[in-house]
Design an enzyme around this catalytic site. Structure first.
Site, PDB file in Angstrom:
ATOM      1  N   LYS A 200       1.012  -0.855  -0.319  1.00  0.00           N
ATOM      2  CA  LYS A 200       0.404   0.238  -0.081  1.00  0.00           C
ATOM      3  C   LYS A 200       1.160   1.666   0.124  1.00  0.00           C
ATOM      4  O   LYS A 200       1.471   1.593   1.336  1.00  0.00           O
ATOM      5  CB  LYS A 200      -0.983   0.063   1.843  1.00  0.00           C
ATOM      6  CG  LYS A 200      -2.183   0.595   1.103  1.00  0.00           C
ATOM      7  CD  LYS A 200      -1.834   2.109   0.542  1.00  0.00           C
ATOM      8  CE  LYS A 200      -1.718   3.120   1.823  1.00  0.00           C
ATOM      9  NZ  LYS A 200      -1.288   4.540   1.800  1.00  0.00           N
ATOM     10  N   GLY A 253       7.280   5.364   7.972  1.00  0.00           N
ATOM     11  CA  GLY A 253       6.328   6.562   7.891  1.00  0.00           C
ATOM     12  C   GLY A 253       6.614   6.648   9.498  1.00  0.00           C
ATOM     13  O   GLY A 253       7.429   7.087   9.674  1.00  0.00           O
ATOM     14  N   SER A 254       5.724   7.734   9.085  1.00  0.00           N
ATOM     15  CA  SER A 254       5.800   8.713  10.938  1.00  0.00           C
ATOM     16  C   SER A 254       4.962   8.218  12.008  1.00  0.00           C
ATOM     17  O   SER A 254       4.947   6.728  12.097  1.00  0.00           O
ATOM     18  CB  SER A 254       4.329   9.867  11.024  1.00  0.00           C
ATOM     19  OG  SER A 254       3.325   9.090  10.672  1.00  0.00           O
ATOM     20  N   GLY A 258       3.004   4.960  13.485  1.00  0.00           N
ATOM     21  CA  GLY A 258       3.737   3.947  13.386  1.00  0.00           C
ATOM     22  C   GLY A 258       2.893   3.459  14.609  1.00  0.00           C
ATOM     23  O   GLY A 258       3.063   2.071  15.213  1.00  0.00           O
ATOM     24  N   GLU A 275       9.608   1.451  10.504  1.00  0.00           N
ATOM     25  CA  GLU A 275      10.859   2.268  10.821  1.00  0.00           C
ATOM     26  C   GLU A 275      10.137   3.840  10.796  1.00  0.00           C
ATOM     27  O   GLU A 275       8.883   4.168   9.852  1.00  0.00           O
ATOM     28  CB  GLU A 275      10.995   1.813   9.373  1.00  0.00           C
ATOM     29  CG  GLU A 275      11.476   0.326   9.092  1.00  0.00           C
ATOM     30  CD  GLU A 275      12.871   0.807  10.342  1.00  0.00           C
ATOM     31  OE1 GLU A 275      13.860   1.300  10.429  1.00  0.00           O
ATOM     32  OE2 GLU A 275      13.255  -0.537  10.195  1.00  0.00           O
ATOM     33  N   CYS A 309      14.096  10.984   5.605  1.00  0.00           N
ATOM     34  CA  CYS A 309      14.053  10.839   7.553  1.00  0.00           C
ATOM     35  C   CYS A 309      15.525  11.161   8.373  1.00  0.00           C
ATOM     36  O   CYS A 309      15.596  11.020   9.505  1.00  0.00           O
ATOM     37  CB  CYS A 309      14.050   9.183   7.728  1.00  0.00           C
ATOM     38  SG  CYS A 309      14.773   8.009   7.141  1.00  0.00           S
ATOM     39  N   GLU A 408       9.504  16.602  14.348  1.00  0.00           N
ATOM     40  CA  GLU A 408      10.674  16.560  12.700  1.00  0.00           C
ATOM     41  C   GLU A 408       9.340  17.214  11.911  1.00  0.00           C
ATOM     42  O   GLU A 408       8.310  17.348  12.178  1.00  0.00           O
ATOM     43  CB  GLU A 408       9.980  14.751  12.042  1.00  0.00           C
ATOM     44  CG  GLU A 408      10.715  14.806  10.858  1.00  0.00           C
ATOM     45  CD  GLU A 408      10.442  13.327  10.917  1.00  0.00           C
ATOM     46  OE1 GLU A 408       9.457  12.640  11.082  1.00  0.00           O
ATOM     47  OE2 GLU A 408      11.035  12.185  10.260  1.00  0.00           O
ATOM     48  N   GLU A 487      16.301  -2.917   7.792  1.00  0.00           N
ATOM     49  CA  GLU A 487      15.607  -2.501   6.121  1.00  0.00           C
ATOM     50  C   GLU A 487      17.461  -2.690   5.996  1.00  0.00           C
ATOM     51  O   GLU A 487      18.450  -1.897   6.425  1.00  0.00           O
ATOM     52  CB  GLU A 487      15.911  -1.848   6.350  1.00  0.00           C
ATOM     53  CG  GLU A 487      14.418  -1.275   6.533  1.00  0.00           C
ATOM     54  CD  GLU A 487      13.086  -1.335   6.611  1.00  0.00           C
ATOM     55  OE1 GLU A 487      12.910  -1.275   4.820  1.00  0.00           O
ATOM     56  OE2 GLU A 487      11.359  -1.840   6.378  1.00  0.00           O
TER      57      GLU A 487
HETATM   58  P1  NAD Z   1       2.273   8.564   7.169  1.00  0.00           P
HETATM   59  O1  NAD Z   1       2.736   8.336   8.453  1.00  0.00           O
HETATM   60  O2  NAD Z   1       1.300   9.830   7.023  1.00  0.00           O
HETATM   61  O3  NAD Z   1       2.534   8.121   6.495  1.00  0.00           O
HETATM   62  C1  NAD Z   1       3.339   6.973   5.799  1.00  0.00           C
HETATM   63  C2  NAD Z   1       2.277   5.584   4.682  1.00  0.00           C
HETATM   64  O4  NAD Z   1       1.907   5.522   5.873  1.00  0.00           O
HETATM   65  C3  NAD Z   1       1.445   6.266   3.824  1.00  0.00           C
HETATM   66  O5  NAD Z   1       1.255   5.541   2.998  1.00  0.00           O
HETATM   67  C4  NAD Z   1       0.030   6.074   4.746  1.00  0.00           C
HETATM   68  O6  NAD Z   1      -1.030   5.935   3.690  1.00  0.00           O
HETATM   69  C5  NAD Z   1      -0.361   5.324   5.615  1.00  0.00           C
HETATM   70  N1  NAD Z   1      -0.508   5.204   7.068  1.00  0.00           N
HETATM   71  C6  NAD Z   1      -0.645   6.110   7.109  1.00  0.00           C
HETATM   72  N2  NAD Z   1      -1.547   6.207   9.099  1.00  0.00           N
HETATM   73  C7  NAD Z   1      -1.933   4.647   8.477  1.00  0.00           C
HETATM   74  C8  NAD Z   1      -2.653   3.873   9.719  1.00  0.00           C
HETATM   75  N3  NAD Z   1      -3.058   4.684  10.699  1.00  0.00           N
HETATM   76  N4  NAD Z   1      -2.698   3.059   9.285  1.00  0.00           N
HETATM   77  C9  NAD Z   1      -2.328   2.424   8.167  1.00  0.00           C
HETATM   78  N5  NAD Z   1      -1.800   2.950   6.984  1.00  0.00           N
HETATM   79  C10 NAD Z   1      -1.194   4.115   7.484  1.00  0.00           C
HETATM   80  O7  NAD Z   1       4.109   9.719   7.142  1.00  0.00           O
HETATM   81  P2  NAD Z   1       4.037   9.741   5.734  1.00  0.00           P
HETATM   82  O8  NAD Z   1       4.191  11.653   5.900  1.00  0.00           O
HETATM   83  O9  NAD Z   1       3.857   9.697   4.367  1.00  0.00           O
HETATM   84  O10 NAD Z   1       6.574   9.903   5.834  1.00  0.00           O
HETATM   85  C11 NAD Z   1       7.444  10.925   6.298  1.00  0.00           C
HETATM   86  C12 NAD Z   1       7.233  10.103   7.459  1.00  0.00           C
HETATM   87  O11 NAD Z   1       7.773   8.836   6.700  1.00  0.00           O
HETATM   88  C13 NAD Z   1       8.277  11.047   7.817  1.00  0.00           C
HETATM   89  O12 NAD Z   1       8.069  10.816   9.401  1.00  0.00           O
HETATM   90  C14 NAD Z   1      10.008  10.176   8.360  1.00  0.00           C
HETATM   91  O13 NAD Z   1      10.471  10.421   9.018  1.00  0.00           O
HETATM   92  C15 NAD Z   1       9.858   8.367   7.876  1.00  0.00           C
HETATM   93  N6  NAD Z   1       9.871   7.334   7.129  1.00  0.00           N
HETATM   94  C16 NAD Z   1      10.855   7.036   7.555  1.00  0.00           C
HETATM   95  C17 NAD Z   1      11.949   6.428   7.383  1.00  0.00           C
HETATM   96  C18 NAD Z   1      13.083   5.107   8.059  1.00  0.00           C
HETATM   97  O14 NAD Z   1      12.795   4.246   7.624  1.00  0.00           O
HETATM   98  N7  NAD Z   1      12.728   5.618   9.445  1.00  0.00           N
HETATM   99  C19 NAD Z   1      12.163   6.336   5.306  1.00  0.00           C
HETATM  100  C20 NAD Z   1      11.727   7.239   5.216  1.00  0.00           C
HETATM  101  C21 NAD Z   1      10.067   7.708   6.100  1.00  0.00           C
END
Ligand code: NAD
Length: 518
Positions: A200, A253-254, A258, A275, A309, A408, A487
């Site tokens: 997804k 993601g965030s 997470g 992550e 990130c 962040e 990863e």
């Molecule tokens: P986000 O958490 O808003 O979304 C990430 C993904 O999760 C998207 O596909 C979104 O649709 C999905 N999602 C959101 N809420 C969900 C839920 N409740 N259930 C299931 N899926 C859900 O993050 P973003 O704004 O797209 O990305 C930026 C964030 O990602 C930053 O915090 C960044 O630091 C982090 N990031 C971390 C790494 C790492 O490896 N640590 C790498 C890249 C980005």
């Protein structure tokens, strides 16, 4: 502004396999389920737009829900036995072809990344696409290793070893900022280990994900091994996490999302790899090569517009070199060229969407309200096409507890905190909830090595910025950046496999283990 554009719409590499037709004269794509394009069951669509010209819709994709996830999970289950039983060296051969196809499509895929999320073309092509190709190269060799452990048995006539086995169907949920590398590394790792997947992807980069999956199919990945369902996190994402047929969730993601996902997956006793966010610091000690540190801070802070990130969003600098560092850094940041990411020479593209632009700008105001000094930037860049541009921004005089030093921002904003000595530098650098990446600049190798041990992060750098991870090493963080998984590198195998311990007894008699050493 019209010269040297490295893109023509007619040569855009776009998904073909999943193209269903047109919607309002714009290409309309389906999910990839069992190797076939499928519209959302309820036919809902959402648009993917170009952040450099937000009125330009690049394509429509399904706004999927639980019924679409259901179909994709069923397809992944159907494909699982065949893929699990494909010998690992053969899976490795397919990964080698994936690497080759990714290299072949670097330009087109890179252009689509720039178009869809605004990253400068060289970074899209050079780091994002190339990184995924590099991991496929690395993992293809794992097909012939995929090693376990052998140990002597304490019992005569007996031997033991471990096998690595796939987990089953893995749900992958990814952000938009590395739209090829992050989904790519998860898919490559998961399928190398014999799992099948449902991806997804982020709402902002669905076309890149569909094209990536198409390239995997082109390389010979069987139908149903890689499925892609586009849609929103609260709908398709949540349905994937909660689906009982999904054996593992791998999420990037965030930290906020997470926590939610980890909670749901945990209550269902699913394996879950998280992550999450970062607030990475570059520490500049009093004996640093200051110009080298400035080079690192500019690259680490503003590559991908700070939307990494691992972005170097905090500078912690010793008072003795603070003025020299700050003057030079601010001059370099002012000179960064902002514009369309496909124009040659542009160093900083647009932010991904309006919400990101608003968030970055709100953090400038928050910083100033808490006493920070605006050293450069601090405003959106007016743009006739409405692109989401923001001035590369430096905030000085930032206290370690200020929100801009703790939260962040995920944009082109770097904060500078001046410290009096090395102990304070360490305390400030380690003083956030995150622990992804950290860097120290010093000319003294012994001092640098001591810092390597004391920096609280999953990845640390000496005399280099906080971005620049390589795929043969584990990637991930500590503290609230994740839940202990890594990863890339050898960790991929641990993340995506179950371990089975095997005991072979060839003594021909009952042996009561535990009694043989008495
Ligand atoms: P986000 O958490 O808003 O979304 C990430 C993904 O999760 C998207 O596909 C979104 O649709 C999905 N999602 C959101 N809420 C969900 C839920 N409740 N259930 C299931 N899926 C859900 O993050 P973003 O704004 O797209 O990305 C930026 C964030 O990602 C930053 O915090 C960044 O630091 C982090 N990031 C971390 C790494 C790492 O490896 N640590 C790498 C890249 C980005």
């Amino acid at each position: 502004m019209t010269t040297n554009i490295r893109h023509a719409a007619s040569t855009e590499l776009l998904p073909e396999l999943t193209r269903l037709g047109e919607h309002d004269a714009i290409p309309y794509y389906g999910n990839l389920i069992g190797g076939k394009p499928r519209p959302a069951v309820d036919e809902a669509v959402m648009a993917s737009t170009n952040p450099a010209r937000p009125t330009q819709i690049l394509g429509y994709v399904p706004a999927s829900g639980a019924a679409d996830i259901e179909a994709a999970v069923a397809a992944a289950h159907a494909a699982f036995p065949g893929w699990r039983d494909t010998p690992a060296p053969q899976r490795g051969q397919i990964l080698a072809r994936i690497a080759e196809r990714l290299h072949a499509h670097r330009d087109g895929l890179g252009r689509l990344v720039s178009r869809e999320m605004g990253k400068v073309y060289d970074e899209a092509r050079g780091y994002d696409v190339r990184g995924a190709a590099a991991l496929a190269e690395y993992m293809s060799g794992e097909g012939r290793r995929f090693t376990g452990v052998t140990s002597p048995s304490e019992t005569p006539g007996r031997m033991g070893f471990t096998l690595r086995e796939p987990i089953g169907v893995v749900g992958l949920i990814t952000p938009w900022n590395l739209p090829v590398l992050t989904p790519g590394q998860k898919i490559i790792g998961a399928i190398m280990c014999g799992n099948t997947v449902v991806l997804k992807p982020a709402e902002d980069t669905p076309l890149t994900a569909l094209l990536l999956a198409e390239i995997f199919q082109e390389a010979g990945v069987p139908d149903g091994v890689v499925n892609v369902v586009t849609g929103r996190g609260g709908e398709a994402g949540q349905a994937l996490v909660a689906h009982p047929g999904v054996d593992m969730i791998s999420f990037t993601g965030s930290t906020a999302a997470g926590r939610t996902i980890g909670g749901v997956a945990g209550s269902l006793l699913k394996r879950v790899s998280l992550e999450l966010g970062g607030k990475n610091a570059i520490v500049v000690l009093d004996d640093a090569d200051v110009q080298l540190a400035v080079d690192g801070a500019v690259w680490g802070g503003y590559a991908s517009n700070g939307q990494r990130c691992t972005a170097s969003s905090r500078i912690v600098v010793d008072r003795r070199v603070a003025a020299e560092f700050t003057d030079s850094f601010v001059a370099r940041v002012r000179a960064l060229r902002v514009g369309d990411p496909l124009i040659e020479g542009v160093q900083v593209g647009p932010l991904v969407n309006q919400a990101a632009l608003d968030k970055v700008d709100s953090y400038t105001r928050i910083g100033l309200s808490q006493g920070a000094e605006l050293l450069t930037g601090g405003r959106p860049v007016p743009d006739a096409a409405g692109g989401y541009y923001y001035q590369p921004t430096v905030l000085g005089n930032v206290a370690p507890t200020d929100r801009v030093a703790q939260e962040e921002i995920f944009g082109p904003t770097v904060s500078i905190t001046v410290v009096d000595d090395e102990d304070e530098a360490l305390q400030v650098a380690n003083g956030t909830e995150y622990g992804l990446s950290m860097a120290v600049y010093t000319r003294d190798a012994s001092r640098g090595l001591a810092w390597v041990h004391r920096m609280e992060a999953g990845m640390v750098y000496l005399n280099a910025p906080t971005i620049g991870a390589e795929v043969q090493f584990p990637f991930g963080g500590i503290k609230n950046t994740g839940n202990g998984h890594r990863e890339t590198g050898p960790s991929v195998i641990e993340q995506f496999t179950e371990v089975k311990s095997v005991y072979l007894d060839y003594s021909g008699q009952l042996q009561r283990t535990g009694f043989t050493l008495d």
